[in-house]
Design an enzyme around this catalytic site. Structure first.
Site, PDB file in Angstrom:
ATOM      1  NE  ARG A  38      -4.156  -1.475   1.764  1.00  0.00           N
ATOM      2  CZ  ARG A  38      -5.300  -1.980   2.612  1.00  0.00           C
ATOM      3  NH1 ARG A  38      -5.036  -1.667   3.936  1.00  0.00           N
ATOM      4  NH2 ARG A  38      -6.365  -2.376   2.202  1.00  0.00           N
ATOM      5  CE  LYS A 198     -19.147 -13.483   8.675  1.00  0.00           C
ATOM      6  NZ  LYS A 198     -19.092 -12.233   8.942  1.00  0.00           N
ATOM      7  N   GLY A 351      -8.331  -7.408   0.102  1.00  0.00           N
ATOM      8  CA  GLY A 351      -8.681  -8.545   1.342  1.00  0.00           C
ATOM      9  C   GLY A 351      -7.664  -9.812   1.244  1.00  0.00           C
ATOM     10  N   GLY A 374     -13.157  -3.681   0.969  1.00  0.00           N
ATOM     11  CA  GLY A 374     -14.417  -3.270   1.156  1.00  0.00           C
ATOM     12  C   GLY A 374     -14.728  -2.323   0.156  1.00  0.00           C
TER      13      GLY A 374
HETATM   14  P1  ADP Z   1     -11.740 -11.579   1.381  1.00  0.00           P
HETATM   15  O1  ADP Z   1     -11.076 -10.930   2.617  1.00  0.00           O
HETATM   16  O2  ADP Z   1     -10.855 -11.941   0.240  1.00  0.00           O
HETATM   17  O3  ADP Z   1     -13.010 -10.837   0.920  1.00  0.00           O
HETATM   18  P2  ADP Z   1     -12.902 -13.110   3.271  1.00  0.00           P
HETATM   19  O4  ADP Z   1     -12.604 -12.439   4.358  1.00  0.00           O
HETATM   20  O5  ADP Z   1     -14.539 -13.350   2.822  1.00  0.00           O
HETATM   21  O6  ADP Z   1     -12.347 -13.001   1.914  1.00  0.00           O
HETATM   22  O7  ADP Z   1     -12.718 -14.839   3.629  1.00  0.00           O
HETATM   23  C1  ADP Z   1     -11.497 -15.206   3.889  1.00  0.00           C
HETATM   24  C2  ADP Z   1     -11.667 -16.284   5.207  1.00  0.00           C
HETATM   25  O8  ADP Z   1     -12.441 -17.360   4.833  1.00  0.00           O
HETATM   26  C3  ADP Z   1     -10.061 -17.020   5.575  1.00  0.00           C
HETATM   27  O9  ADP Z   1      -9.908 -16.814   6.541  1.00  0.00           O
HETATM   28  C4  ADP Z   1     -10.353 -18.421   5.185  1.00  0.00           C
HETATM   29  O10 ADP Z   1      -9.732 -19.239   6.334  1.00  0.00           O
HETATM   30  C5  ADP Z   1     -11.945 -18.424   5.376  1.00  0.00           C
HETATM   31  N1  ADP Z   1     -12.312 -19.928   4.667  1.00  0.00           N
HETATM   32  C6  ADP Z   1     -12.383 -20.027   3.325  1.00  0.00           C
HETATM   33  N2  ADP Z   1     -12.934 -21.198   3.034  1.00  0.00           N
HETATM   34  C7  ADP Z   1     -13.134 -21.803   4.173  1.00  0.00           C
HETATM   35  C8  ADP Z   1     -13.739 -22.900   4.548  1.00  0.00           C
HETATM   36  N3  ADP Z   1     -14.093 -23.817   3.684  1.00  0.00           N
HETATM   37  N4  ADP Z   1     -13.788 -23.246   5.831  1.00  0.00           N
HETATM   38  C9  ADP Z   1     -13.685 -22.176   6.883  1.00  0.00           C
HETATM   39  N5  ADP Z   1     -13.102 -21.317   6.422  1.00  0.00           N
HETATM   40  C10 ADP Z   1     -12.859 -21.039   5.146  1.00  0.00           C
HETATM   41 MG    MG Z   2     -11.206 -11.119   4.628  1.00  0.00          MG
END
Ligand code: ADP
Ligand code: MG
Length: 394
Positions: A38, A198, A351, A374
């Site tokens: 960054r 999620k 992220g 975000g």
């Molecule tokens: P991003 O920051 O890229 O938007 P998220 O914050 O939504 O992604 O999700 C990342 C998290 O999701 C990671 O910490 C990862 O461990 C968790 N994760 C992904 N797949 C699984 C799974 N099948 N079971 C449990 N946790 C998971």
């Molecule tokens: Mg995340």
């Protein structure tokens, strides 16, 4: 496309004081910056202003301080900046106040003063008018280059823009134009890969891309809300219950859409969320009790890789599995490698996916790695970003 004035439109004669909101919200360990992406991303704007002979006042938040905690000081970031720019860099001891004003008055053209963590001031998140006015009084112009904070209406991202000529920095401009391009006129086919924890975080995006993309590929724990909606057993997998109904509606929408919605066809299971868990590969996706799906399987990864390779544009956000645990990082790594090798335009939505691709050493092989998680998602969802809205129109 960004319809705001940019730092190139500032008619600088030299000597002007310019307040630049940067995103120096970087990870720290033992008082050192562990990932300076960054900071490096802000250099084009900083260098342009230095070359014009401006006096730069930089400000940023870092982490989530509740008070003026020394471990959330900007000092490690300004130390790193000093190694990256050919200009004097001074770290202030506060965000505002007499000492800061004195440092601003003493600032020489072509040099940089970094203010302290903006969230040390309670007025920052409250978008307090007094704080915004005080900060504005230090400068002749305001530049927002903090794309990662542009979805927040805070004093340094929005409020201050009311009091000064307010323009976009080069990073913010590139972020907005690249991400807008994905929704407005992508090279087709447009392939969107979404993972992470999620469904509720990503449902607005899934909904939007079912209208505009050619394929949406689902991975991560999010897929279990879809499987639950289809009546498929999920064992002990992480299922976001609130997401099940949303997933069901997305599946329904996909049926009447020309966009293909792809779900995993195989999985990697663990008996618990740990790097030393018992691990097995599962053909199909019926997860038995006592097991949780922690990654997509090799067949899924290969199918997603083929989609990415054939795409004109790939947008990826959210890891395919629990990639922090080495035995369950294979799906995320395979998709990261496929995205890195894809011939089309490739954009990573910040992220954890950005962290993942960086940890595989592939960051420089994609077209654009967003510095904002975000903010990138909100822009793609079609929400106005307060930090962009606040800037002067073109
Ligand atoms: P991003 O920051 O890229 O938007 P998220 O914050 O939504 O992604 O999700 C990342 C998290 O999701 C990671 O910490 C990862 O461990 C968790 N994760 C992904 N797949 C699984 C799974 N099948 N079971 C449990 N946790 C998971
Ligand atoms: Mg995340």
């Amino acid at each position: 496309m960004l319809d705001k004035r940019t730092v190139r439109d500032l008619d600088l004669q030299g000597g002007e004081r310019v307040l630049v909101r940067v995103d120096f919200n970087v990870p720290l360990e033992d008082g050192r910056v562990t990932d300076d992406a960054r900071i490096r991303a802000a250099l084009p704007t900083i260098e342009l202003l230095l070359e014009a002979g401006a006096r730069l006042i930089l400000c940023s938040h870092l982490g989530r301080p509740k008070d003026r905690e020394p471990e959330t000081s900007l000092k490690p970031a300004s130390d790193r900046l000093r190694e990256l720019v050919d200009a004097p860099v001074e770290q202030a001891g506060a965000v505002v106040g007499d000492e800061v004003r004195a440092a601003v008055d003493a600032l020489e053209p072509g040099s940089i003063l970094v203010l302290e963590n903006t969230r040390w001031e309670p007025g920052e998140k409250a978008n307090d008018a007094e704080l915004a006015r005080e900060l504005a009084s230090y400068a002749d112009a305001y530049v927002n280059d903090a794309f990662g904070a542009a979805h927040r209406a805070h004093a340094t991202t929005a409020g201050v823009a009311e009091h000064l000529p307010a323009v976009a920095g080069l990073l913010l401009e590139r972020e907005v134009n690249t991400l807008d391009g994905i929704v407005e006129n992508p090279d087709r086919p447009l392939c969107v890969v979404l993972g992470g924890a999620k469904v509720t975080d990503k449902i607005a995006l899934i909904d939007r891309f079912l209208d505009t993309a050619d394929s949406v590929l689902i991975g991560g724990a999010m897929c279990f809300s879809f499987f639950r909606a289809q009546g498929i057993p999920t064992g002990d997998s992480l299922v976001e219950e609130e997401g099940v109904e949303l997933a069901r509606r997305a599946l329904e929408k996909a049926e009447g859409s020309s966009c293909r919605l792809l779900l995993p066809v195989d999985l990697v299971l663990g008996d618990r969320f740990a790097a030393d868990a018992d691990r097995r590969e599962l053909e199909g996706v019926d997860v038995p009790d006592g097991w949780m799906g922690l990654d997509v399987g090799p067949e899924t990864a290969a199918a997603y890789a083929r989609e990415a390779a054939a795409a004109g544009t790939v947008f990826w956000n959210g890891p395919m599995g629990a990639f922090e645990l080495e035995p369950f990082s294979g799906g995320t790594r395979a998709v990261a490698e496929a995205v890195a090798a894809a011939p089309g335009t490739t954009v990573i939505g910040g992220g954890d996916s950005a962290a993942a691709i960086a940890s595989f050493g592939l960051a420089d092989q994609v077209t654009h790695m967003s510095t904002g998680g975000g903010a990138a998602l909100e822009l793609l969802e079609g929400k106005p970003l307060p930090g962009v809205e606040a800037l002067d129109d073109e």
